[in-house]
Structure formats: structure tokens, C-alpha cells
Motif scaffolding. Structure first.
Motif, mmCIF file in Angstrom:
data_model
loop_
_atom_site.group_PDB
_atom_site.id
_atom_site.type_symbol
_atom_site.label_atom_id
_atom_site.label_comp_id
_atom_site.label_asym_id
_atom_site.label_seq_id
_atom_site.Cartn_x
_atom_site.Cartn_y
_atom_site.Cartn_z
ATOM 1 N N GLN B 493 0.829 -1.205 0.000
ATOM 2 C CA GLN B 493 0.000 0.000 0.000
ATOM 3 C C GLN B 493 0.870 1.265 0.000
ATOM 4 O OE1 GLN B 493 -2.668 0.737 3.397
ATOM 5 N NE2 GLN B 493 -4.253 1.034 1.849
ATOM 6 N N GLY B 494 1.908 1.249 0.837
ATOM 7 C CA GLY B 494 2.815 2.390 0.891
ATOM 8 C C GLY B 494 3.511 2.612 -0.448
ATOM 9 N N GLN B 500 2.034 6.609 -6.825
ATOM 10 C CA GLN B 500 1.049 7.623 -7.216
ATOM 11 C C GLN B 500 1.629 9.027 -7.094
ATOM 12 O OE1 GLN B 500 -3.052 7.150 -5.512
ATOM 13 N NE2 GLN B 500 -2.266 5.151 -4.903
ATOM 14 N N ALA B 501 2.361 9.246 -6.013
ATOM 15 C CA ALA B 501 2.956 10.571 -5.811
ATOM 16 C C ALA B 501 3.967 10.871 -6.912
ATOM 17 C CB ALA B 501 3.619 10.641 -4.433
ATOM 18 N N THR B 502 4.737 9.866 -7.273
ATOM 19 C CA THR B 502 5.749 10.039 -8.316
ATOM 20 C C THR B 502 5.070 10.367 -9.649
ATOM 21 O OG1 THR B 502 7.033 8.350 -7.152
ATOM 22 C CG2 THR B 502 7.795 8.967 -9.352
ATOM 23 N N MET B 503 4.032 9.620 -9.936
ATOM 24 C CA MET B 503 3.250 9.866 -11.148
ATOM 25 C C MET B 503 2.670 11.279 -11.144
ATOM 26 S SD MET B 503 2.315 8.209 -13.838
ATOM 27 C CE MET B 503 2.283 6.440 -13.457
ATOM 28 N N VAL B 530 8.529 4.192 2.883
ATOM 29 C CA VAL B 530 8.526 2.997 2.037
ATOM 30 C C VAL B 530 9.867 2.262 2.162
ATOM 31 C CG1 VAL B 530 8.385 2.157 -0.338
ATOM 32 C CG2 VAL B 530 6.770 3.895 0.483
ATOM 33 N N VAL B 531 10.951 3.016 2.187
ATOM 34 C CA VAL B 531 12.262 2.384 2.364
ATOM 35 C C VAL B 531 12.321 1.654 3.710
ATOM 36 C CG1 VAL B 531 14.726 2.819 2.724
ATOM 37 C CG2 VAL B 531 13.505 4.003 0.886
ATOM 38 N N THR B 575 1.783 7.199 5.094
ATOM 39 C CA THR B 575 2.002 7.378 3.650
ATOM 40 C C THR B 575 0.766 7.955 2.966
ATOM 41 O OG1 THR B 575 1.354 5.071 3.187
ATOM 42 C CG2 THR B 575 3.713 5.518 3.471
ATOM 43 N N ALA B 576 -0.424 7.569 3.444
ATOM 44 C CA ALA B 576 -1.660 8.066 2.823
ATOM 45 C C ALA B 576 -1.769 9.580 2.961
ATOM 46 C CB ALA B 576 -2.875 7.384 3.456
#
Lengths: 597, 597
Positions: B493-494, B500-503, B530-531, B575-576
Motif C-alpha cells: 500500500q505504501g 502515485q505521488a511520483t506519477m 517505504v524504504v 504514507t496516505a
């Protein structure tokens, strides 16, 4: 030297447009508090803070307090004169009863002044701040003679006050306290024991210091039910009110602290000192709570205050410091670089502090007004609503405003790069000073437990339901206003998260109290976001109305509306995460064997 | 006195089970680094840090550094001897090439040792830390003669090194720098100018100090393309390697800082000092970046290190301090109160620091191994992947580990209540020391911009796509393992949020770069989560495998697995929110007129 300008204009927007103070003119003391008078008073207060208190902040931090070999304490250069100016201005008794020399004005004005004082010089402001707390406790619980003896001197500022709770082995858990009170047979008690972390416990500003001390009367029950409150003057007071001999209380040492260096934080030794019972025997915590609740609200204000002054300095620096170029092309091509306020990350930081500060200020003003209603209204129903409100919001104000106030001071310091780490710039001091507010008057974890463990369920959840209904009704009433949509929709969502979290506690914390404990801090912050979001929704509504009236305020109101939108977009979304964390429950939190930490 | 125990066992779990170091034994220096050898080396390092460095931490903070009237600087009592013990142990050259006297061991061991050093005494550790950065720059960019002249002395620790970038008017924006270099006609240059914030710029630990200095050669182009790097020894070195006369560089004053008092932060005055070009003229930033990247990673380690030592002390206090009773009934009815570790809010705090520390440690070990591959592999493709990884992760490690490391130091301090605010307990120092790591080597806002503005799009996004693929593949490979579900599902999910953020940046930041700037810090933290989540998933997998083997490690591995679950439940959900904040874009952030701040 750091800058400071008291936000009088912002306060007047709150008192004129958001929570119009004129609506309260049926309360004692409010009739005189017309908008013009209030503005004039605050302008005076602002002047004192800007011109007298603020210039001593950095020097007070660097010099600190000194304990002399005779046990006396010298405060930093200029502090005594500044304190005297404060006292001479009548600020100590701004909201205190006329009969003891006070001005009887609304206590909300005192709360507002506390922000200015704490922004300009937190360490200095604590001396009168603690005195006001002691005054409040004596007004409610003191005997007539005690009031007559102490209050006029304290209100005129000749004597200051302290609160003595903590001992080396007990802070939060006051049931463990050991300081002893033995009856002298003449109505007084001999108080013996050691108290620590006593702010303003000894200093050179006042002729006398009135200590309010928690102690255990010989033979009293163990635990919190055997604690009594005593008034113990540093210098004994003769029948005629003149000062007599020195009492058996002294400062054993000063603590070396991370911040608030200008305030004398003392170890106080009570060696058979004469004290007199305040309130009922064994009901000392009850009496102390009057003082503590005042103090908790004041500490919340300190959190906001540090955030505000740190913000002002970060803005000044960001406008002045030239470094790099705007991502969208040079904004000042004639200069060697653009001011850093062109950079989105800098702006985002400043905007998030600003969005907090303005909502936090609304919160304390709204709370201050409720405090006045709770203490002054003759309408019992109205008083009860306000008392409920104060009970519910005190831990939120203390915990949330100080946690975020500290975070903001850190963020503001960050804007300075390496210079922020250098003491001469003053930003380190704001961070170090703000840090204490998360700790004293009940560490913020305790505030969260107070909210979740005590305040939520009190009277069958009456207070929290009233608050939910108020916010829900506000959202519903304004749902049709398209211009308010950017505020109402996120607020509604945040309120929904808060209600879900509350419901989750009801369903999961009764049988398993650890579920409440593990989620308490997240809940407090979720609650705080909804409160601040509600403040923004109310400010947005007032700003729209004010803008519609014209009068050349459009730009100011646009800035207000934009800041509110920023809050809704950038701070409010955290409510979802807070809810998610709360509903994970206590299992992983509690499962680790102690030895595996 | 604060406690410290180096987490050797945790490191060995990483090097034996998570990222088995034996798999790398084809790399130069790794053949000798068997598990047993590594453990023995780290045990020695741990001993030095626990027994020599740590006991000087608090005293070093309290004493600070002194500049004497002759411009020399005295470091706190014991620092010189401790530094000598470090040098004598061969730690300076642990990973440096044999030909200059180093041990040639994997640099990941040095990274691990940096954690121990920085936990035990950050201010002291900076002296060798900066030297290692200078060594790295000279190895890559120095001439053969420079290497021969300086490296052996620096690696044996007789001489130390510094980096001189910042000037009063320029920190981030090095293009503005003014320090001048005028050719002397003999191959050397006369360097003149003022540098500020020079850590370890002057001290009494070494016979010589090798300054690496950015300056502008007379007539060089303006901006960053006219900056060159020079080596400027404090004492000139004779042809035969002996020390000659004093060079024209001196410490003008020491800064008064919030923390790291034991490190001498100097204003350095260059007054026609003789210096020699390192690397090509006008390519100084390029040369300095070798040093800076090493330093950024080391600063990330410092953030983790402060979090670790603060955690250890908070745990010790929480087990010892008796206050209140467990919500589920007294756990120690024979004691006056329960230790505060029974309270869910205390445990939640400790668990969240622990969950960060263990993942942060995995992150730096993993990064350290990639650093070795990038520098030592003979396989070009493998090297490129590792270089990509280092480019991408350096800002994440620096920004995220220091932001969270500081937050954790604050949280750990909070566990102490009022005692946390008193300097003698040492918690204030951890907070004050940790604070600098968010600032130096590029303030964290700059790290975020480096990540978003430079690293994401580099080589068509090759590095970030490789990382996404790696994490995605790991999730997929382990999707069928029921026991790993609590780790894989939240990580997936993260990762989705991060993608999505990168996109979103790809779609919204090209045309409007402010959208990248306004979201950069949130993106960096989303990336970091995420890391760290990926690190936890890998540790969980290794822990399950190790547990299955038996060998009496079940309890340790259960604790590991539980801590990882806590991370997934209590830290990962953020992250959300980060994604939500990023996708609001820059509009409200940028719209405020400057005068309305």
C-alpha cells in the motif's frame, strides 16, 4: 536580535468579527470591555511586551539566574525592572476582582496578554504567570483572612506566588508525595520536605513569595486522598500585614535547564516552615486543580506564543536572506539571488506555522471567553455548558498547542539553516523554551489520558456530545454556502474521523483500557485538528462577511481565507492517519516483553 | 550519567541474516570480512565507544571548546586522549586503501562504526568523521603527490581534515561564494576569505589540519561554474613531509551553538594562505560532492545514532521510574507504584522509536553495502545499479533519518517528564545535538529538493524505477507467505502511494515546478517510510527464516517480528496523508503575497 510584534490586529478580528465580545456584555466586567477599550488595553500591553519584555529575552537566556551563597537568587539584568513595569501597569490584576485591587476585566483579555508576554519573554512572563495561578487558587479556596492577607499584595505585584507539587520521586503520581505537615497547635502547620522544579521559587523581584504547597498532614490517609494544600509565605506576615521574620523555606539550588534560563527553577527546602491550610484538609488536590487548570491553559498559550514569535522571525529572515533562484525564474534579477521566501518549501513551512498560529489564537480566545462564562455567568445552564467546555478543552489546548508550538519553533529555526543553530540568532532559544511547555503542568501524555480517560466519559459524554453537535450544526448551517465549501467539507470529514475514533473507544476501551491508553495521544491530536479546523471554518465565515462589507479590508480577509484553505489542505488531512492509528488498538504496543525493549 | 550499549547483536542480524555479507566476498576487502571477523571488529569498536567516548559526552557538552587568545582551540577534557585511542585503533583508515596505511575493509563497517561513535559522542566523533570525508575527496580527486603528502598522516590520525564551504552570505547557494584564490606562480594559490561554520576547524588533537576549501580563482566565471577546490594545510608541509611554517589560516572565533558543544565550530580566516588545487580548476563543486555525499550519509547515520542512544536511556528510565499504576491493575503491588513502562502511551512511544531505529539501521547497512559495490565492484552493470541507488538514497537517508532521529530524541526526552529538561540527565543534549543533523550538509529541505528535482528524473528515472521494481518484486514473491502478510500488505500500500505521488509529479511538476517544490518534503518522507517499510519486510522474512531454524533465537526473533508489525500498524499509515498533501499542489502555498506573511 529577534523581533516581535504583538498580533493585536488579529486578536481584534477575533473579538470583533469571529466571537464578538459585545455579545457577552451581560457578564460582569464585560460592560466596560467595549471593542475600543479592549483595543486600547491590548495596544498598551503590546507596547510593554515589544519594548520592555522582548529586548530582555535573549540576554536573559544567556545570563540566566544565579543562586547566591546566602540562598537568595538574582534574576537576569533588567528582569526586576520589567516585572515592576508589568505590575505597575496593573496587568497582574487585569481580570482579578475589584475588591482586592484588580481591574475586574474579562479574563479572556488576560489570556490574550499571556500570549504577548510569553512570545516576548517566556521566562520573565512565568513570574507573574504563576502568581496569577496562585491568586486564582486563593480566590476560590482561601479563607477570608487569607484572601485579605495575600491577594491585595499579590495583585499589586509586591508579592509573587508559586505552586509546589513535585518531589524527587513524584511528579504525575502525586499520591506518592511525602512532604509533611504537623499541626503547631495555633492553627498553623509545620511543613517539612523537599520540592523540586519550583518555577519562580526564589528571586529578587518581590518583597515576599507566597508558596502554595501540597503536603500530607500527619496521620492522613495514603495516596491522593491524604493530600492537603497550604499557603507558606517566604516571609511571615504580621497581624497588621507588615512583613515579619523569615519563614523556614529556602532555595537549595537552581536546576540547569535546557531553556527558560531566565526563570529560577528551584529545589525548595521546607524545614518546619509555617503554613496554613487552604481549603479542606485532605482535599488539597481539589484546591490545587483550580490553579492547575488555569496553568494548563496558560501553558497551551505558551506553546502558541513560541510558535508565533518563531514564525515572525522566520518570516523576517526569509524575506531578507538571499539564496538561490525561484523555480519559476529569478524574481529579483538585479540582486545576487532571490530571497528564500520564493522557494515553495520555505513558503509551505511558513504557511503551515501561520495556519496553526491563527487557529490556535482563535482557540485560546474562544476558550478564554468560555472561561469567563464559566466563572461569571449568572445563568446556570450557560455556566454548565462553559464548564463542560473548559473541562474538555483544557487538555486539548495544553497538549496540542504545546506539541505543535514546539514543532513550529523547530520548523522556523530550520528556515535559518546553520544560523538557526547559533544562539545569537535567538531561534535556538525559542525551541529550547518551547520544549518545557510539553512537559510541565502535566506532560502531554498525561493530558491525552486526561482527555480520553476522564473527560470523554464524564457525565455520560455530555461535554463531547455538545461539542460534536455544535460543530456538526455549524457545518450543516453553512453547507449551502459555496464560498465556505473549502472549509466545511474538510471539517466535516475531520469531525467524522473524530466521531469514529470516539465510537471506537466506546466499543473497545471499556473492556480493554489499554486500547484507550495506546490511542490517547493520537486522539488528542485528532481532536485538536478538528478544533483548529472548526476555528478556521468560523474565521472563514467571519472573513467572508467582513469582506462583503467592503471597508478596504479585502486584502486582509483574502489572506485570512487563503491561510484557512492552506490549513484545510495541508494540516487537516492528518485526521485520517490519526484515526487509522487509534483503531489499530493496543496489541502490538503492549505485547513486547519488558526485557526485549 | 546517560547509558550506551552499541547494538552489535542487531547489526550482526543484519549482516548475517538480512543482507548476508558473505554474498559480497568477491568485492575487494570483503574476503577478510567474515562474519566472525566482523563481529570481533565491531565488538572492539563498541568497547571504545562505550568505555571511552560515551563517558565524555555529557562533560564535553558542559565544558565545550575554548578559543585561546593566540587563536588556538582547546577541546574538552579527555577528547584528545579519546581521539588518540580512536586513531591508534586504526578506525580512521578502517576502509581506506592499504597503500596509504588503511585496512581496506568494507566501508559498510565504517558506516556501522559511525553509528556507534555518533551515539556515544557526536561532537567528538565529528573530528574523525570530517577527516574521513576529506580523505575520500583526496583519494578521488587529489594528485598523486597530494595523496602521498596527506593521506598517510590523515589515515593514521596524526592530521585531521575539514571541509570549508559556507560563507556568511552563502550556504546552500554556493554560486555566491567570494573566497579568492590568486596564483602564486609556483603552482600554489594564495587563498583569502572568510569561511563560517567550519566543524573541527581548529583544535588541539592533531599536529596538522588539512582544510579542503572552496574558492574562486581570480577571473573565474561567476556562479557555481567558477568554483575550485583547494587543499590548504594549517601548517605547511616540507618536501620531506615534515612540518614547516604556519600557513595563513586561523580560527577567528568559535560559534555559540545549541549543541555539539564539544566540537569546535569555527569562523576560519584565510589571509593569503597557500593552497593547492584539488581536481580541475572551476570543477570544485564536483570534487567537493564526493566529500559531501559521504558526509550526507554520515549525517543520516548521526540522526539514527541520536535516536538510538536517546531510546536506550528512555527505556532504562521507563523501567526504573515508579509512577502510577497500570490501567489493568497494579503490576508491582509490592512497590509504591509501577514502573512507567506499564503505561500504554509510554510503550507506544518507546515502540515507535525502536521500530524506527531497527529499520534505520537496516537502511544504513544496506546503503553501506551499496556504497561498497559502487566503489569496489568490477562489474560495471552492478556498479551502475549501486551508484544509482546511492544517488537516490543519499538525500532520503540524510533527510529522513535526521528528521525522525530528532523527533525521536524529543520523544525519548519526554519520557523523563521534568527530569528530561534538566541538563544533568543528558536527554536535552541528545535533542540539542540531534538538531544540527537536520541542518548541516544541506538542510533537509534541500535534500528533499535534491531528491525530487534531481534524483527522480535522472537518467529517465532509471534509479527510482529500479527501486520500485525491487520492492514490488519482493512483495510479489512473498505475497503467498501468510506469515509475512502483516508486513507485505502495508508495504504494498505504501509503495502504491509512493508510485502515485511520483506519477503526480510527472504529470504536474513539469509545467509547474512549484508543484514539485511544495510537495518535496512530504515526498521525501513518503519515500523514507517505504524504504523503512521495505527494510522491515526484509527483516521480517529473515526473522521468520531464522526462527524456523531453531537455535534458541525464537524470543529475539519474535521481538523483531513484533516490532516490525508495530511499524506497519503505527508508522506506515502516514504514507496516505503524505500522498494527500503532495497532490494538493502548490496553489495555496504560493498564492500569499509576501507582505501578508
Amino acid at each position: 536580535m529577534p523581533v516581535y510584534k504583538a498580533p493585536v490586529e488579529d486578536v481584534m478580528f477575533l473579538l470583533n468579527d469571529v466571537f464578538p465580545i459585545e455579545r457577552y456584555n451581560n457578564l460582569p466586567g464585560f460592560a466596560d470591555a467595549t471593542s475600543d477599550t479592549v483595543e486600547a488595553i491590548l495596544a498598551e500591553g503590546a507596547k510593554l511586551c515589544e519594548e520592555v519584555f522582548a529586548p530582555l529575552n535573549l540576554s536573559g537566556d544567556q545570563e540566566g539566574c544565579t543562586r547566591n551563597p546566602d540562598g537568595s537568587v538574582t534574576t537576569p539584568k533588567g528582569f526586576k525592572e520589567a516585572y515592576e513595569a508589568y505590575a505597575a501597569g496593573g496587568w497582574m490584576g487585569l481580570a482579578a476582582p475589584d475588591e482586592f485591587g484588580g481591574q475586574g476585566l474579562p479574563s479572556v483579555l488576560n489570556t490574550i496578554m499571556q500570549e504577548f508576554v510569553s512570545s516576548s519573554n517566556l521566562a520573565l512572563g512565568m513570574y507573574p504567570g504563576l502568581t496569577q495561578g496562585a491568586i486564582a487558587a486563593l480566590i476560590v479556596h482561601g479563607t477570608e483572612e487569607q484572601k485579605k492577607t495575600y491577594l491585595p499584595k499579590m495583585i499589586e505585584g509586591t508579592w509573587t506566588g508559586t505552586m509546589n507539587l513535585t518531589e524527587p520521586h513524584c511528579g504525575t503520581d502525586l499520591g506518592l508525595l511525602k512532604t509533611k505537615a504537623v499541626p503547631n497547635g495555633d492553627g498553623s502547620y509545620a511543613i517539612s520536605g523537599t520540592k523540586i522544579f519550583i518555577s519562580a521559587g526564589e528571586h529578587d523581584m518581590a518583597e515576599n513569595i507566597v508558596h502554595l504547597v501540597l503536603a500530607r498532614i500527619e496521620g492522613a490517609p495514603a495516596g491522593t486522598k491524604g493530600i492537603s494544600l497550604f499557603v507558606v509565605p517566604k516571609v511571615l506576615v504580621n497581624q497588621d500585614g507588615s512583613l515579619g521574620e523569615r519563614n523556614g523555606v529556602s532555595c537549595g539550588s537552581l536546576e540547569h535547564k535546557m531553556g527558560i534560563h531566565g526563570n529560577a527553577t528551584c529545589v525548595m527546602n521546607y524545614d518546619g516552615a509555617r503554613g496554613w491550610l487552604v481549603g479542606e484538609a485532605n482535599r488539597g488536590l481539589n484546591a490545587m486543580f483550580v490553579m492547575m487548570n488555569e496553568a494548563r491553559l496558560a501553558v497551551g498559550v505558551q506553546g502558541l506564543a513560541q510558535s508565533e514569535v518563531a514564525y515572525q522571525n522566520a518570516v523576517a529572515y526569509a524575506k531578507d536572506r538571499l539564496q538561490g533562484r525561484s523555480l519559476t525564474g529569478a524574481k529579483f534579477p538585479d540582486k545576487p539571488a532571490d530571497p528564500i521566501i520564493v522557494h515553495p518549501d520555505v513558503r509551505r513551512t511558513l504557511m503551515s506555522i501561520k495556519a496553526f498560529n491563527e487557529a490556535g489564537r482563535a482557540f485560546i480566545v474562544w476558550t478564554g471567553l468560555n472561561n469567563d462564562i464559566a466563572h461569571r455567568s449568572s445563568d446556570e445552564a450557560q455556566r454548565q455548558v462553559a464548564e463542560d467546555y473548559m473541562g474538555l478543552m483544557t487538555p486539548v489546548a495544553k497538549g496540542v498547542l504545546t506539541d505543535l508550538g514546539f514543532d513550529n519553533a523547530v520548523k522556523a529555526q530550520q528556515m535559518f539553516g546553520g544560523h538557526g543553530y547559533i544562539e545569537e540568532w535567538g531561534m535556538s532559544q525559542f525551541v529550547r523554551d518551547a520544549r518545557i511547555a510539553m512537559i510541565y503542568e502535566g506532560a502531554n501524555g498525561i493530558q491525552a489520558m486526561d482527555l480520553v480517560g476522564r473527560k470523554l466519559g464524564k457525565d455520560g459524554g455530555r461535554a463531547v456530545m455538545t461539542f460534536f453537535n455544535e460543530v456538526g450544526a455549524f457545518c450543516q448551517e453553512n453547507a449551502g454556502d459555496e464560498s465556505l465549501k473549502p472549509y466545511i467539507a474538510p471539517l466535516q470529514q475531520g469531525l467524522g474521523h473524530l466521531q469514529q475514533a470516539t465510537m471506537w473507544f466506546m466499543q473497545n476501551a471499556m473492556a480493554k483500557p489499554d486500547n484507550a491508553g495506546a490511542g490517547a495521544t493520537d486522539y488528542m491530536h485528532l481532536f485538536g485538528l478538528v478544533v483548529l479546523g472548526y476555528m478556521w471554518a468560523r474565521m472563514a465565515k467571519a472573513a467572508q462577511a467582513k469582506k462583503a462589507q467592503g471597508n478596504g479590508v479585502a486584502e486582509k480577509m483574502d489572506a485570512k481565507l487563503l491561510t484557512g484553505r492552506f490549513f484545510m489542505e495541508r494540516l487537516m488531512p492528518e485526521t485520517a492517519t490519526r484515526l487509522a492509528l487509534i483503531t489499530t488498538g493496543a496489541d502490538t504496543t503492549m505485547a513486547m516483553p519488558v526485557e526485549a525493549f
